[in-house]
Design a protein around this motif. Structure first.
Motif, PDB file in Angstrom:
ATOM      1  N   GLY A 143      45.067  24.445  -6.857  1.00  0.00           N
ATOM      2  CA  GLY A 143      44.986  25.738  -6.183  1.00  0.00           C
ATOM      3  C   GLY A 143      43.968  26.904  -6.346  1.00  0.00           C
ATOM      4  O   GLY A 143      43.610  27.427  -5.620  1.00  0.00           O
ATOM      5  N   GLN A 144      43.698  26.548  -7.835  1.00  0.00           N
ATOM      6  CA  GLN A 144      42.428  27.597  -8.256  1.00  0.00           C
ATOM      7  C   GLN A 144      41.661  27.021  -9.358  1.00  0.00           C
ATOM      8  O   GLN A 144      42.441  26.239 -10.136  1.00  0.00           O
ATOM      9  CB  GLN A 144      43.254  28.888  -8.963  1.00  0.00           C
TER      10      GLN A 144
ATOM     11  N   ASN B  93      38.759  28.049 -12.480  1.00  0.00           N
ATOM     12  CA  ASN B  93      38.190  28.962 -13.030  1.00  0.00           C
ATOM     13  C   ASN B  93      37.159  28.383 -13.889  1.00  0.00           C
ATOM     14  O   ASN B  93      37.236  27.527 -14.569  1.00  0.00           O
ATOM     15  CB  ASN B  93      39.058  29.818 -14.069  1.00  0.00           C
TER      16      ASN B  93
ATOM     17  N   ILE C 165      35.306  31.940  -9.666  1.00  0.00           N
ATOM     18  CA  ILE C 165      36.739  31.651  -9.565  1.00  0.00           C
ATOM     19  C   ILE C 165      36.815  31.076  -7.780  1.00  0.00           C
ATOM     20  O   ILE C 165      36.201  31.773  -6.939  1.00  0.00           O
ATOM     21  CB  ILE C 165      37.621  33.129  -9.403  1.00  0.00           C
TER      22      ILE C 165
ATOM     23  N   SER D 158      39.527  29.808  -5.130  1.00  0.00           N
ATOM     24  CA  SER D 158      41.067  29.740  -5.038  1.00  0.00           C
ATOM     25  C   SER D 158      41.425  29.622  -3.531  1.00  0.00           C
ATOM     26  O   SER D 158      40.767  29.918  -2.622  1.00  0.00           O
ATOM     27  CB  SER D 158      41.743  30.982  -5.776  1.00  0.00           C
ATOM     28  N   HIS D 159      42.573  28.943  -3.273  1.00  0.00           N
ATOM     29  CA  HIS D 159      43.142  29.045  -1.985  1.00  0.00           C
ATOM     30  C   HIS D 159      43.500  30.416  -1.170  1.00  0.00           C
ATOM     31  O   HIS D 159      43.716  30.436  -0.224  1.00  0.00           O
ATOM     32  CB  HIS D 159      44.389  28.107  -1.765  1.00  0.00           C
ATOM     33  N   LYS D 160      43.579  31.322  -2.233  1.00  0.00           N
ATOM     34  CA  LYS D 160      43.996  32.749  -1.946  1.00  0.00           C
ATOM     35  C   LYS D 160      42.933  33.458  -2.461  1.00  0.00           C
ATOM     36  O   LYS D 160      42.762  33.424  -3.700  1.00  0.00           O
ATOM     37  CB  LYS D 160      45.402  33.199  -2.569  1.00  0.00           C
TER      38      LYS D 160
ATOM     39  N   PRO E 182      40.777  35.641  -4.500  1.00  0.00           N
ATOM     40  CA  PRO E 182      40.991  36.041  -6.031  1.00  0.00           C
ATOM     41  C   PRO E 182      40.880  37.695  -5.722  1.00  0.00           C
ATOM     42  O   PRO E 182      40.178  38.207  -5.143  1.00  0.00           O
ATOM     43  CB  PRO E 182      39.983  35.640  -6.783  1.00  0.00           C
TER      44      PRO E 182
ATOM     45  N   ALA F 257      41.127  32.197   1.975  1.00  0.00           N
ATOM     46  CA  ALA F 257      40.699  31.556   0.634  1.00  0.00           C
ATOM     47  C   ALA F 257      39.131  32.026   0.563  1.00  0.00           C
ATOM     48  O   ALA F 257      38.378  32.509   1.271  1.00  0.00           O
ATOM     49  CB  ALA F 257      40.745  30.186   1.069  1.00  0.00           C
TER      50      ALA F 257
END
Length: 247
Positions: free
Chosen positions: A69-70, A72, A83, A85-87, A89, A107
């Protein structure tokens, strides 16, 4: 016991004693060699620092495929530098995390300066009704975009553009921004000034627009959807003061 039996027994004892002495000598020789080799190994290793656990090489893992999902990416100091991420950050700045106003389902990846402040990123959103893809590079020490590339699609078609914003006149207190301090928010908004834009709109018109320090259009160079070229010069009130071709 007969005398010759005593002599045979004595000879057998002497033979066994000699064999025992040979085995004992061989064992002593082996121990001596072991001591010598140990000493040499100690001399060879003298002066070399023993390896420490934290000096060992980092692990290297290889994967054919991984789903997360993420991710870092941080330096030895623990500060995130990338970073993904699918969402999208949150925006790290001045040690704080700031919520974004982005389209649903975006994303992205952000890249950060050595102090952890965000200095750019990539974002992608989209649904059947429309979406965006963008790349930005930010100015330092101020949460302000410097350069942005973007594409957009929607019911009216697709467009693409490139924007350069004015450089900041200072910085802001991000804690006040998060607290919706009106004066600090307005101070940041006042620095969000477009200076150059270049793009193609949904009508297939292409244009280059240069703005003044107040964000007002002063030079517009374009070719419309009918392939008609035009150059316009405008004053600070938006009035056309020059045009090519003349009308």
């Amino acid at each position: 016991m007969a005398p010759h039996d005593d002599l045979a027994t004595l000879a057998d004892r002497v033979s066994r004693l000699e064999r025992h002495n040979r085995r004992l000598s061989a064992a002593l020789l082996g121990m001596t060699l072991l001591v010598v080799f140990s000493g040499v190994a100690g001399l060879v290793g003298a002066g070399k620092a023993a390896s420490k656990p934290n000096e060992a090489k980092g692990r290297v893992e290889k994967f054919d495929e991984i789903t997360v999902g993420q991710i870092n990416v941080a330096g030895p100091d623990g500060i995130n530098r990338l970073i993904l991420s699918h969402k999208m950050p949150q925006a790290p700045f001045q040690g704080e995390l700031v919520e974004r106003t982005v389209p649903p389902g975006m994303a992205g990846m952000i890249y950060c300066a050595p102090n952890g402040d965000e200095v750019g990123g990539i974002g992608v959103s989209g649904s059947k009704d429309g979406g965006h893809a963008l790349i930005t590079l930010d100015y330092r020490n101020t949460p302000l975009e410097a350069i942005g590339f973007a594409t957009h699609y929607g019911p009216m078609g697709q467009s693409a553009g490139f924007v350069v914003k004015d450089n900041p006149t200072g910085t802001v207190d991000i804690k006040k921004i998060k607290a919706n301090d009106d004066a600090e928010v307005k101070r940041l908004q006042a620095m969000m000034i477009d200076r150059i834009s270049l793009g193609v709109d949904t009508n297939k018109s292409a244009s280059l627009v240069i703005m003044d320090r107040k964000g007002k259009e002063r030079i517009v160079i374009g070719v419309d959807e009918h392939n008609n070229p035009e150059v316009k010069i405008l004053d600070e009130n938006g009035k056309v003061t020059g045009r090519l071709p003349a009308k």
